[in-house]
Design a protein around this motif. Structure first.
Motif, PDB file in Angstrom:
ATOM      1  N   GLN A 214     -39.853  18.158  22.290  1.00  0.00           N
ATOM      2  CA  GLN A 214     -40.420  19.052  21.282  1.00  0.00           C
ATOM      3  C   GLN A 214     -39.599  18.893  20.010  1.00  0.00           C
ATOM      4  OE1 GLN A 214     -43.003  21.101  20.799  1.00  0.00           O
ATOM      5  NE2 GLN A 214     -42.374  23.231  20.742  1.00  0.00           N
ATOM      6  N   ALA A 215     -40.255  18.525  18.921  1.00  0.00           N
ATOM      7  CA  ALA A 215     -39.551  18.424  17.653  1.00  0.00           C
ATOM      8  C   ALA A 215     -39.958  19.600  16.793  1.00  0.00           C
ATOM      9  CB  ALA A 215     -39.909  17.125  16.945  1.00  0.00           C
ATOM     10  N   GLY A 216     -39.017  20.096  16.021  1.00  0.00           N
ATOM     11  CA  GLY A 216     -39.323  21.201  15.116  1.00  0.00           C
ATOM     12  C   GLY A 216     -38.342  21.152  13.979  1.00  0.00           C
ATOM     13  N   GLN A 217     -38.617  21.921  12.934  1.00  0.00           N
ATOM     14  CA  GLN A 217     -37.677  21.930  11.804  1.00  0.00           C
ATOM     15  C   GLN A 217     -36.388  22.581  12.269  1.00  0.00           C
ATOM     16  OE1 GLN A 217     -39.956  24.032   8.834  1.00  0.00           O
ATOM     17  NE2 GLN A 217     -40.471  22.173   7.751  1.00  0.00           N
ATOM     18  N   PHE A 218     -35.253  22.042  12.387  1.00  0.00           N
ATOM     19  CA  PHE A 218     -34.903  20.643  12.214  1.00  0.00           C
ATOM     20  C   PHE A 218     -34.074  20.241  13.421  1.00  0.00           C
ATOM     21  CE2 PHE A 218     -35.497  22.581   8.080  1.00  0.00           C
ATOM     22  CZ  PHE A 218     -36.443  21.747   7.539  1.00  0.00           C
ATOM     23  N   ALA A 219     -34.706  20.206  14.582  1.00  0.00           N
ATOM     24  CA  ALA A 219     -33.988  19.859  15.808  1.00  0.00           C
ATOM     25  C   ALA A 219     -34.959  19.258  16.819  1.00  0.00           C
ATOM     26  CB  ALA A 219     -33.325  21.092  16.400  1.00  0.00           C
ATOM     27  N   PHE A 220     -34.398  18.522  17.759  1.00  0.00           N
ATOM     28  CA  PHE A 220     -35.179  18.016  18.889  1.00  0.00           C
ATOM     29  C   PHE A 220     -34.762  18.800  20.138  1.00  0.00           C
ATOM     30  CE2 PHE A 220     -34.666  14.279  16.138  1.00  0.00           C
ATOM     31  CZ  PHE A 220     -35.949  13.787  16.069  1.00  0.00           C
ATOM     32  N   TYR A 221     -35.719  19.068  21.001  1.00  0.00           N
ATOM     33  CA  TYR A 221     -35.378  19.633  22.308  1.00  0.00           C
ATOM     34  C   TYR A 221     -36.065  18.806  23.381  1.00  0.00           C
ATOM     35  CZ  TYR A 221     -33.336  23.436  19.779  1.00  0.00           C
ATOM     36  OH  TYR A 221     -32.550  24.150  18.933  1.00  0.00           O
ATOM     37  N   PHE A 222     -35.399  18.730  24.532  1.00  0.00           N
ATOM     38  CA  PHE A 222     -35.887  17.873  25.608  1.00  0.00           C
ATOM     39  C   PHE A 222     -36.062  18.706  26.867  1.00  0.00           C
ATOM     40  CE2 PHE A 222     -33.126  15.748  22.643  1.00  0.00           C
ATOM     41  CZ  PHE A 222     -33.950  14.749  22.175  1.00  0.00           C
TER      42      PHE A 222
ATOM     43  N   LYS B  46     -43.760  21.157  16.909  1.00  0.00           N
ATOM     44  CA  LYS B  46     -44.258  22.531  16.781  1.00  0.00           C
ATOM     45  C   LYS B  46     -44.663  22.868  15.350  1.00  0.00           C
ATOM     46  CE  LYS B  46     -40.037  25.276  16.063  1.00  0.00           C
ATOM     47  NZ  LYS B  46     -40.329  25.729  14.702  1.00  0.00           N
ATOM     48  N   ASP B  47     -44.241  22.038  14.368  1.00  0.00           N
ATOM     49  CA  ASP B  47     -44.608  22.419  13.001  1.00  0.00           C
ATOM     50  C   ASP B  47     -45.157  21.255  12.174  1.00  0.00           C
ATOM     51  OD1 ASP B  47     -42.060  21.235  12.764  1.00  0.00           O
ATOM     52  OD2 ASP B  47     -41.099  23.199  12.770  1.00  0.00           O
ATOM     53  N   VAL B  48     -44.285  20.399  11.668  1.00  0.00           N
ATOM     54  CA  VAL B  48     -44.784  19.317  10.819  1.00  0.00           C
ATOM     55  C   VAL B  48     -44.505  17.983  11.502  1.00  0.00           C
ATOM     56  CG1 VAL B  48     -44.447  20.674   8.735  1.00  0.00           C
ATOM     57  CG2 VAL B  48     -42.640  19.167   9.504  1.00  0.00           C
TER      58      VAL B  48
ATOM     59  N   ILE C 281     -44.188  27.775  12.201  1.00  0.00           N
ATOM     60  CA  ILE C 281     -43.269  27.382  11.141  1.00  0.00           C
ATOM     61  C   ILE C 281     -42.469  28.592  10.727  1.00  0.00           C
ATOM     62  CG2 ILE C 281     -43.092  26.481   8.796  1.00  0.00           C
ATOM     63  CD1 ILE C 281     -45.661  24.912   9.411  1.00  0.00           C
ATOM     64  N   ASN C 282     -41.155  28.447  10.734  1.00  0.00           N
ATOM     65  CA  ASN C 282     -40.273  29.571  10.443  1.00  0.00           C
ATOM     66  C   ASN C 282     -40.620  30.769  11.313  1.00  0.00           C
ATOM     67  OD1 ASN C 282     -38.484  28.566   8.657  1.00  0.00           O
ATOM     68  ND2 ASN C 282     -39.699  29.068   6.846  1.00  0.00           N
ATOM     69  N   ASP C 283     -40.861  30.486  12.604  1.00  0.00           N
ATOM     70  CA  ASP C 283     -41.192  31.528  13.576  1.00  0.00           C
ATOM     71  C   ASP C 283     -42.497  32.250  13.281  1.00  0.00           C
ATOM     72  OD1 ASP C 283     -39.179  31.172  15.372  1.00  0.00           O
ATOM     73  OD2 ASP C 283     -37.750  32.403  14.247  1.00  0.00           O
ATOM     74  N   ARG C 284     -43.338  31.625  12.440  1.00  0.00           N
ATOM     75  CA  ARG C 284     -44.619  32.288  12.184  1.00  0.00           C
ATOM     76  C   ARG C 284     -45.747  31.390  12.646  1.00  0.00           C
ATOM     77  NH1 ARG C 284     -44.785  33.347   6.549  1.00  0.00           N
ATOM     78  NH2 ARG C 284     -46.878  32.497   6.702  1.00  0.00           N
TER      79      ARG C 284
END
Lengths: 272, 104, 586, 209
Positions: A132-140, A199-201, C259-262
């Motif tokens: 899972q990538a998200g601003q700004f970290a990876f999780y496994f 999860k985001d961009v 994004i940003n918990d939203r």
């Protein structure tokens, strides 16, 4: 002026090419790092082939240009110009032949390398890891004892409580034993099957030593499989512009022996 | 100031016939829509008819037929080529079906 | 609808003459002027970025004034770095590389080179410029809105660019302005392209058959055809992006984003769709920037080699082939984007095929240099420099065209080096060549050659010092678009970045020599004769600068091929296109 | 020289190379614009197709009555307006000024009628709860986005065309515009019609219940 141009051009060409050859400068390597993956030698080989082919064209054309300009500089007044032997025809033919053959071989061999990485799917015994990538970290995420991943619920994602994937252990049995970590640990010489999602961009999964890069596109689950062949600790970095913390977004990949990995996994399961 | 070349049109009677033809195609389109074909077949039928209709409109209404052939040979291949190249996005559209994140 | 060129007489008021002018020459100069403003801003932005990359904690005096939030205590924040990078890319690609070689020089010289008194639609031409100018203002406005300029890069990949402020500062109003600006820019380019096509095909003077058109005219014509079809795709793409941002649609945004918990309200869109639409335009755009440059260089070079280029028809064929192929390759920007991997092969092959016409063109130039007695001037030096940087930039294309290598090199400084060399520097060199060559015609005064040569040497060596090391960084895996290099493997590479920064500062400073030369020559330069370079095309058959209707009421008749150099002519070793004498083949 | 309209490609055979297509510049530019605009519409339709393929929960809400029926009427109106446009062009070419003016006005009126019906259609859909970002049936939200943006873009072209027709009609009667201008406007108007020939089957019929 022409001599100066020719000389400068030839110096530039020689220096530029020399740096490619002597790419180690007192601990600063300006070259690819060691290859730690099964498919990596194909990529490296392809890169070297291209390096030789296009390097030859680069040096040849720059030096010819420099040479011709050099020659052109001290010609007498009233010089009657000369046409390149044969005119345009040899140019066209040599371009089509030289470049044509080069790109033909490159695309045949290169497509095979590409196909080997991206057209194939992982073998049945591959170790599945969810990323899972998200601003700004990876999780496994590892599936845990039951070998099943819990379902993802984006609405349950909560960084504060450490629910990076949006798992629902209360209602979802498969999610209860899922192992979520911030460092990817894998056994050496075993095929790994990653499932990448964001999860985001858009982010990107890039490990130089694995010769692998794959964008992580939100809304998609992108599979990626590889086999690491050397133990060690490598950096996973994000290569797709993802926001203000893009330059800091990274994680480590630890390639361990099978025994070390088994022990690590057991410790993680126990901690769950 | 007249343009002699595009002046030799076929006259309104012919255009009325074309117009009736186009309306008929629209009728056919509607009628096959309500025969409840599978979406893919319906799409193919509708697209074929739409291109037929558009072709007639370009050829007669927009007077392309009455211009020099060079005009048609310059414009249409360019458009067809660009639209053909755009078709390269479909493989990704179909991948969405199998690769969508489950939670969506 | 149809507008008569030149039914209107010469305007007398200042506004009609210099601001809202319908004269293609004034409009061309306006484009070039706008391009110079944009390039100065873009270059200063690149200085700031380079300084930050070399020394990420460096305080740059005065930066806080530009943006109190972006640079507290004069130290640039990472997000402000990205904002500057975005603005640098957008300004350079759209307002410099598209505006100057194509719209600027094209507007000024295309009608003259075909012997027309003006563009086919002068009023529409004026509109194109002012629409472009509006786009420029809208883009610059992004500097001054809350949140600052967008930070999603000139490619504005969704969802970062589509979900609004929550994804980062600058993603608020700034990004919306970016989308609007580019949409407006598309409209201007479409109008401009229509005008160029109609002018080239319809307004050629007697004897100016298509085969007798100069290379530059051909390049502008082919470019306008490319632009006509490419900008037509970017326009709706930008509109849809803006709709995603302001109207709540989800064209490019999938569901379930946090994004940003939203939780974001969007569902079901596809980020890849934006990339497809953007690059469908984006790759042809690269050729929109470089084809006019190729045309300009091919036009200028023979005048200084004093011989015609080899295979002129082949060269034009290469331009057309590059234009054609440019629509088949956009996916090579997306090899690792999550695109279907089978498509990668489909896009890779035509990409490699493009190297064939590009190589042919390069070899034709090099072969033409052979056996010439070159007249060295700033214009010819920049042309020769262009060939060199075009080779350097083109060669790295071999690597990036192959998905199997791109999987390692994608999004590294190797890519940065590639496109800066082949698209940025090459096109800029052509612009310099164009200005040194044509300024005498445009303002009636010669430029200072000594200053120009200093400018050339600093720039030529400078760009190699800046961009050549980027190849090595790329091979070492140095990721682009990073505000600082904190990763374990990147930290040791910082000295190379510092070297690049110093080179960039010096090279950038050298450009002020050029600006000084430009301004000085405009007012103090020696008066230019009608044909200072003893060149042959039609622009040299009129006064410097040309009168309002270009030829002072004369209707020129063309008798010759465009590049008759090194022949026995009545005027010397060349024969003008308008000269009726018979010429023996060399 | 200055009193010759050099953009028409006519009447100056002694001065200029002939245009390869033998048509006035305005007409050539209009054709180029049409091709470019066709690419724009294709891009939007491709977006629609892409999202539709990717959305298994696509809604197909249109009933024969009123939506499809309304669509048929609109198609009929637009096609008829093409016919009146043709009549205007024929009349203008033959130099029958008042007839040309009349047909141009008829075309503009039919275009305005089309736009009105279309806006009623939009109003009905908005009343039903359709928005750019909302699907009252619970299916994919892209339906509203695709429907409103595609038909909106087309509607924009219709409205622009009606305005252009009005300007041309008045100018033609006064003598500011000639038969070529009428013909060039005709090409645009037929193109608007042509786009509808794709919008109607793809956006309306493909979404019929």
């Amino acid at each position: 002026m022409g001599k100066a141009f020719g000389a400068v051009l030839i110096i530039i060409t020689v220096v530029s090419t020399a740096v490619f050859f002597f790419h180690d400068f007192g601990g600063m390597s300006l070259w690819l790092p060691v290859d730690a993956s099964e498919h990596g030698h194909g990529v490296d080989h392809q890169l070297m082939e291209t390096m030789y082919g296009s390097g030859f064209l680069f040096v040849l054309s720059q030096i010819l240009l420099g040479l011709f300009v050099w020659q052109a500089s001290d010609r007498p007044q009233g010089w009657k110009y000369r046409i390149f032997p044969g005119g345009a025809k040899p140019m066209v033919i040599s371009a089509i032949l030289l470049v044509g053959i080069e790109i033909l071989t490159l695309s045949f061999v290169g497509s095979k390398v590409w196909a080997g990485i991206y057209f194939t799917s992982a073998k049945p015994g591959a170790l599945p890891i969810d990323v899972q990538a998200g601003q700004f970290a990876f999780y496994f995420r590892y599936a845990g004892v039951d070998g099943k991943f819990g379902a993802l619920h984006p609405d349950k994602i909560d960084e504060g409580s450490g629910n990076f994937f949006g798992l629902d252990p209360r209602n979802d049995e498969a999610a209860r034993d899922d192992i979520v970590v911030a460092t990817m640990v894998i056994p050496v010489n075993r095929e790994i099957l990653l499932t990448l999602h964001s999860k985001d961009v858009i982010h990107s999964f890039y490990v130089r030593e694995l010769r692998l890069q794959q964008d992580i596109v939100p809304g998609l689950m992108i599979p990626l499989h590889f086999t690491a062949t050397k133990t060690g600790r490598y950096e996973i970095v994000c290569t797709q512009l993802c926001g203000l913390g893009h330059y800091q977004m990274k994680a480590y990949l630890e390639v361990k022996t099978q025994e070390e990995f088994d022990k690590w996994l057991k410790d993680q399961e126990a901690a769950q | 100031m007249t343009t002699p070349e595009s002046a030799r049109g076929p006259g309104m009677k012919f255009f009325i016939a074309v117009w009736i033809g186009l309306m008929c195609i629209v009728g056919i389109e509607v009628s096959i829509t309500f025969r409840h074909l599978p979406p893919r077949e319906l799409l193919v039928c509708l697209l074929v008819l739409a291109f037929l209709e558009a072709g007639i409109a370009v050829w007669y209404f927009m007077h392309l037929k009455y211009e020099r052939a060079a005009l048609a040979w310059s414009l249409l291949p360019a458009l067809v080529f660009v639209v053909f190249m755009m078709d390269h996005i479909w493989p990704d559209a179909f991948r969405l079906l199998s690769m969508r994140l489950l939670s969506n | 609808m149809s507008e008569a060129a030149h039914q209107h007489g010469e305007p007398t008021g200042f506004i009609r003459k210099y601001i809202f002018s319908v004269d293609h020459k004034v409009i061309g100069l306006q484009y070039i002027g706008l391009g110079i403003v944009a390039v100065v801003i873009g270059m200063i932005l690149s200085w700031l970025m380079r300084l930050h990359l070399g020394w990420s904690t460096l305080a740059i005096p005065g930066l806080e004034k530009l943006s109190p939030t972006g640079a507290p205590a004069n130290v640039m924040t990472p997000e402000y770095y990205l904002s500057l990078m975005t603005m640098h890319g957008t300004l350079m690609v759209f307002f410099v590389l598209t505006n100057v070689p194509f719209a600027g020089f094209g507007n000024y010289f295309l009608p003259i080179q075909v012997g027309a008194p003006d563009m086919a639609f002068p009023r529409m031409n004026m509109m194109s410029f002012w629409v472009t100018f509006t786009a420029f203002l809208v883009l610059i406005a992004a500097f001054f809105v809350p949140g600052g300029p967008p930070l999603s890069g000139w490619t504005a990949y969704a969802p970062l660019s589509a979900v609004g402020e929550s994804s980062g500062p600058g993603e608020g109003l700034g990004q919306t302005l970016w989308g609007l600006s580019i949409a407006i820019f598309c409209v201007a380019q479409l109008l401009g392209a229509l005008n160029f096509i109609a002018t080239t095909l319809d307004l050629r003077t007697k004897g100016m058959s298509l085969a007798r058109m100069p290379f530059s005219t051909w390049a502008w014509f082919i470019t306008s055809v490319i632009g006509l079809l490419a900008f037509a795709v970017l326009l709706p793409a930008c509109i849809l992006l803006v709709l995603d941002r302001v109207a709540g649609t989800s064209f490019f945004v999938p569901g379930g984003l946090v994004i940003n918990d939203r939780m974001q309200p969007h569902t079901g869109g596809s980020p890849l769709l934006w990339q497809h639409l953007f690059w469908f335009f984006g790759h042809p755009e690269v050729y929109i920037a470089i084809l006019p440059a190729i045309g300009i260089v091919s036009h200028i070079l023979p005048a200084f080699l004093r011989k015609p280029l080899l295979g002129p028809r082949v060269l034009i064929g290469c331009l057309a082939a590059i234009g054609f192929l440019s629509y088949m390759v956009w996916g090579h920007h997306m090899f690792v984007s999550g695109m279907n991997p089978f498509s990668a092969i489909l896009f890779s092959v035509p990409t490699l095929v493009i190297t064939i016409p590009a190589t042919i063109a390069t070899l034709l130039w090099i072969g033409s240099v052979y056996g010439a007695r070159i007249r060295f001037s700033c214009a010819s030096l920049f042309c020769l420099g262009f060939i060199s940087v075009f080779i350097s930039g083109g060669i790295s294309g071999f690597f990036l065209a192959q998905p199997s290598i791109d999987t390692y090199l994608h999004a590294t400084y190797f890519v940065v080096a590639h496109f800066h060399f082949v698209m940025g520097v090459a096109a800029i060199f052509a612009m310099f060549a164009g200005i040194y060559f044509w300024l005498p015609k445009m303002v009636g005064r010669m430029m200072n050659e000594t200053l120009g040569k200093i400018h050339f040497w600093l720039t030529f060596v400078g760009v190699y010092c800046i961009f050549m090391p980027m190849h090595y960084l790329g091979l070492a895996g140095n990721v682009r678009r990073y505000a600082a290099f904190t990763d374990d493997f990147l930290a040791p590479l910082v000295p190379v970045h510092q070297f690049i920064t110093i080179a960039a500062l010096i090279t950038g400073a050298a450009q002020f020599i050029f600006l000084y030369n430009l301004v000085w020559s405009r007012f103090r330069g020696p008066k230019a004769t009608e044909n200072p370079w003893q060149a042959t095309s039609l622009e040299w058959s009129t006064t410097s600068p040309p009168p309002f209707d270009n030829f002072g009421g004369r209707q020129l008749v063309v008798h010759q091929e465009p590049y008759l150099y090194g022949v026995e002519g009545s005027a010397g070793d060349y024969v003008m296109q308008t000269s009726p004498e018979t010429v023996e083949a060399h | 020289m200055s009193d010759v309209d050099i953009t028409t490609g006519m009447g100056h055979a002694g001065f200029m190379e002939e245009s390869p297509y033998g048509i006035p510049s305005g007409k050539l530019a209009m054709w180029c614009f049409v091709i470019s605009d066709a690419v724009t519409f294709s891009a939007v339709l491709f977006v629609y197709g892409y999202l539709r393929i990717g959305s298994p929960d696509w809604s197909t809400p249109f009933k024969f009555s009123p939506t499809i029926l309304n669509g048929i009427v609109m198609t009929f109106i637009l096609l008829t307006s093409s016919l009146t446009m043709l009549a205007a062009v024929e009349a203008a070419k033959a130099g029958r000024k008042s007839a040309g003016f009349g047909w141009l006005c008829a075309t503009a009126l039919l275009g305005a009628l089309f736009a009105t019906l279309h806006l009623f259609e939009w109003g009905r859909m908005i009343d039903d709860g359709w928005r750019l970002f909302q699907n009252p049936l619970g299916g994919s939200v892209h339906f509203g986005a695709a429907f409103f943006s595609i038909t909106g873009l087309h509607l924009l072209h219709v409205v622009g065309g009606v305005c252009a027709l009005a300007v041309i009609a008045l100018g033609y009667r006064r003598g500011g515009y000639n038969s070529i201008d009428v013909e060039v406007t005709g090409i645009y108007w037929h193109f608007v019609d042509l786009v509808w020939m794709f919008v109607f089957p793809l956006v309306y019929l493909m979404n019929a219940q």
